[in-house]
Motif scaffolding. Sequence first.
Motif, PDB file in Angstrom:
ATOM      1  N   VAL A 189       0.884  -1.175   0.000  1.00  7.32           N
ATOM      2  CA  VAL A 189       0.000   0.000   0.000  1.00  7.32           C
ATOM      3  C   VAL A 189       0.910   1.210   0.000  1.00  7.32           C
ATOM      4  N   LYS A 190       0.670   2.117  -0.969  1.00  9.75           N
ATOM      5  CA  LYS A 190       1.453   3.354  -1.041  1.00  9.75           C
ATOM      6  C   LYS A 190       0.467   4.491  -1.254  1.00  9.75           C
ATOM      7  N   ASP A 191       0.462   5.446  -0.351  1.00 11.12           N
ATOM      8  CA  ASP A 191      -0.477   6.578  -0.439  1.00 11.12           C
ATOM      9  C   ASP A 191      -1.909   6.076  -0.693  1.00 11.12           C
ATOM     10  N   GLU A 238       2.494  -0.039   3.671  1.00 15.56           N
ATOM     11  CA  GLU A 238       2.121  -1.367   4.163  1.00 15.56           C
ATOM     12  C   GLU A 238       2.647  -2.407   3.168  1.00 15.56           C
ATOM     13  N   ILE A 239       2.995  -3.574   3.676  1.00 17.68           N
ATOM     14  CA  ILE A 239       3.304  -4.726   2.809  1.00 17.68           C
ATOM     15  C   ILE A 239       2.465  -5.880   3.334  1.00 17.68           C
ATOM     16  N   TRP A 240       1.834  -6.628   2.433  1.00 17.36           N
ATOM     17  CA  TRP A 240       1.080  -7.827   2.844  1.00 17.36           C
ATOM     18  C   TRP A 240       1.548  -9.012   2.003  1.00 17.36           C
ATOM     19  N   MET A 241       1.395 -10.206   2.583  1.00 16.42           N
ATOM     20  CA  MET A 241       1.593 -11.436   1.825  1.00 16.42           C
ATOM     21  C   MET A 241       0.265 -12.202   1.879  1.00 16.42           C
ATOM     22  N   LYS A 246      -2.389 -19.079   4.922  1.00 16.76           N
ATOM     23  CA  LYS A 246      -2.044 -17.998   5.874  1.00 16.76           C
ATOM     24  C   LYS A 246      -2.992 -16.808   5.698  1.00 16.76           C
ATOM     25  N   GLU A 247      -3.774 -16.831   4.600  1.00 15.66           N
ATOM     26  CA  GLU A 247      -4.721 -15.753   4.254  1.00 15.66           C
ATOM     27  C   GLU A 247      -3.939 -14.460   3.955  1.00 15.66           C
ATOM     28  N   ILE A 248      -4.286 -13.336   4.615  1.00 11.13           N
ATOM     29  CA  ILE A 248      -3.585 -12.091   4.265  1.00 11.13           C
ATOM     30  C   ILE A 248      -2.913 -11.557   5.522  1.00 11.13           C
ATOM     31  N   VAL A 249      -1.589 -11.520   5.499  1.00  9.87           N
ATOM     32  CA  VAL A 249      -0.868 -11.094   6.708  1.00  9.87           C
ATOM     33  C   VAL A 249       0.022  -9.890   6.408  1.00  9.87           C
ATOM     34  N   PRO A 250       0.090  -8.965   7.363  1.00 13.60           N
ATOM     35  CA  PRO A 250       0.952  -7.803   7.158  1.00 13.60           C
ATOM     36  C   PRO A 250       2.417  -8.130   7.460  1.00 13.60           C
ATOM     37  N   VAL A 251       3.306  -7.570   6.659  1.00 13.82           N
ATOM     38  CA  VAL A 251       4.750  -7.677   6.941  1.00 13.82           C
ATOM     39  C   VAL A 251       5.122  -6.431   7.744  1.00 13.82           C
ATOM     40  N   ALA A 258      11.587  -1.467  10.050  1.00  9.42           N
ATOM     41  CA  ALA A 258      10.128  -1.402  10.199  1.00  9.42           C
ATOM     42  C   ALA A 258       9.482  -1.018   8.871  1.00  9.42           C
ATOM     43  N   VAL A 259       8.350  -1.643   8.569  1.00  8.83           N
ATOM     44  CA  VAL A 259       7.556  -1.271   7.388  1.00  8.83           C
ATOM     45  C   VAL A 259       6.533  -0.231   7.855  1.00  8.83           C
ATOM     46  N   GLY A 260       6.472   0.919   7.172  1.00  9.19           N
ATOM     47  CA  GLY A 260       5.560   2.003   7.581  1.00  9.19           C
ATOM     48  C   GLY A 260       5.834   2.373   9.025  1.00  9.19           C
ATOM     49  N   ASN A 261       4.764   2.406   9.845  1.00 12.79           N
ATOM     50  CA  ASN A 261       5.036   2.740  11.248  1.00 12.79           C
ATOM     51  C   ASN A 261       5.168   1.496  12.124  1.00 12.79           C
ATOM     52  N   GLY A 262       5.387   0.343  11.469  1.00 17.58           N
ATOM     53  CA  GLY A 262       5.754  -0.863  12.218  1.00 17.58           C
ATOM     54  C   GLY A 262       4.598  -1.660  12.793  1.00 17.58           C
ATOM     55  N   VAL A 263       3.359  -1.203  12.506  1.00 20.38           N
ATOM     56  CA  VAL A 263       2.189  -1.989  12.937  1.00 20.38           C
ATOM     57  C   VAL A 263       1.300  -2.249  11.726  1.00 20.38           C
TER      58      VAL A 263
END
Length: 288
Positions: A189-191, A238-241, A246-251, A258-263
């Motif tokens: 996710v970007k902007d 955001e990055i997701w796999m 595993k369905e959809i999980v955030p990296v 840290a990716v973005g703000n780390g959460v």
Amino acid sequence: MSIDVYLNGEFLPVEEARVSVTDRGFLFGDGVYEVIPVYGGHLFQLQHHLQRLHNSLRGIGMANPHTDDEWEQILTRLTSQLGDSDQALYLQVTRGCTDVRDHAWPEAIEPTIYARTKTLKPPTIDEKRRGIHAITLDDPRWQHCNIKAITLLANVMARHEAADAGAQEAILIRDGLATEGAASNLFIVKDKLLITPPKSDSLLPGITREIALELAKQHGIPIAEASISAVDLRTADEIWMSSSTKEIVPVLQLNGEAVGNGVAGKVWEEMTVLYEDCKDRLRNGEQL
Ligand code: PDD
């Protein structure tokens, strides 16, 4: 012993399932597979999985041994053995057995058809929210990553390297572009724009990827199927796999940063509500 395996026309417990050592799947990794999630006893996106199975078989020059209706009958009978539980169904078709070990295959050969179902406890939203760590690695795989081949040594090595680095997934880089994970598809996710690489022979056309795109379209989340460079990955909010099991999980960490703000991000939260709702509707017997 529960009946959890289908093998060449028979339903039997896994302890009794036997495949010959002359099977080309065993000798050459000569075959294709599918992993289909089952929610409340209902197969999730079966038609999509059967279509991809068909494409994979065609991609390796094999005829599909069954019609979609026959597959549905076999797989429904197998999963019904475990009642209305959530399950992960593994399905594999190999080219079959040959007495002579030759890379080229003979014309007349019977495929080996194997499926196994297992109860699965899908990750809870809280578990998913805790996220995963990923590393980037060069993609050493062949040119036909759109085929869901059982020949997975490169993926196995990549996942192992990730585990050695304290991460749960490896994001593969080919020609400077991030394509997918060792066993999952990639989103960033970007902007507020949700981006995933377009389908190509560099990645598997994931069914979870397809559903996420569909849900985004239906619910007004802006999407783009576009290349993701190593820089895009580093600067993503955001990055997701995504994958069937595993369905959809955030990296939350990429290469130790840290990716973005780390959460887990806002768009991931929104998508997860939509995805959970899809699963619940299927559990309640709704046709999706
Ligand atoms: N793997 N890309 C690769 C290389 C994969 O192995 C997978 C899934 C995906 C996601 O596809 P889907 O959303 O259809 O599961 C993408 C499965 C789960 C496995 O090998 O176990």
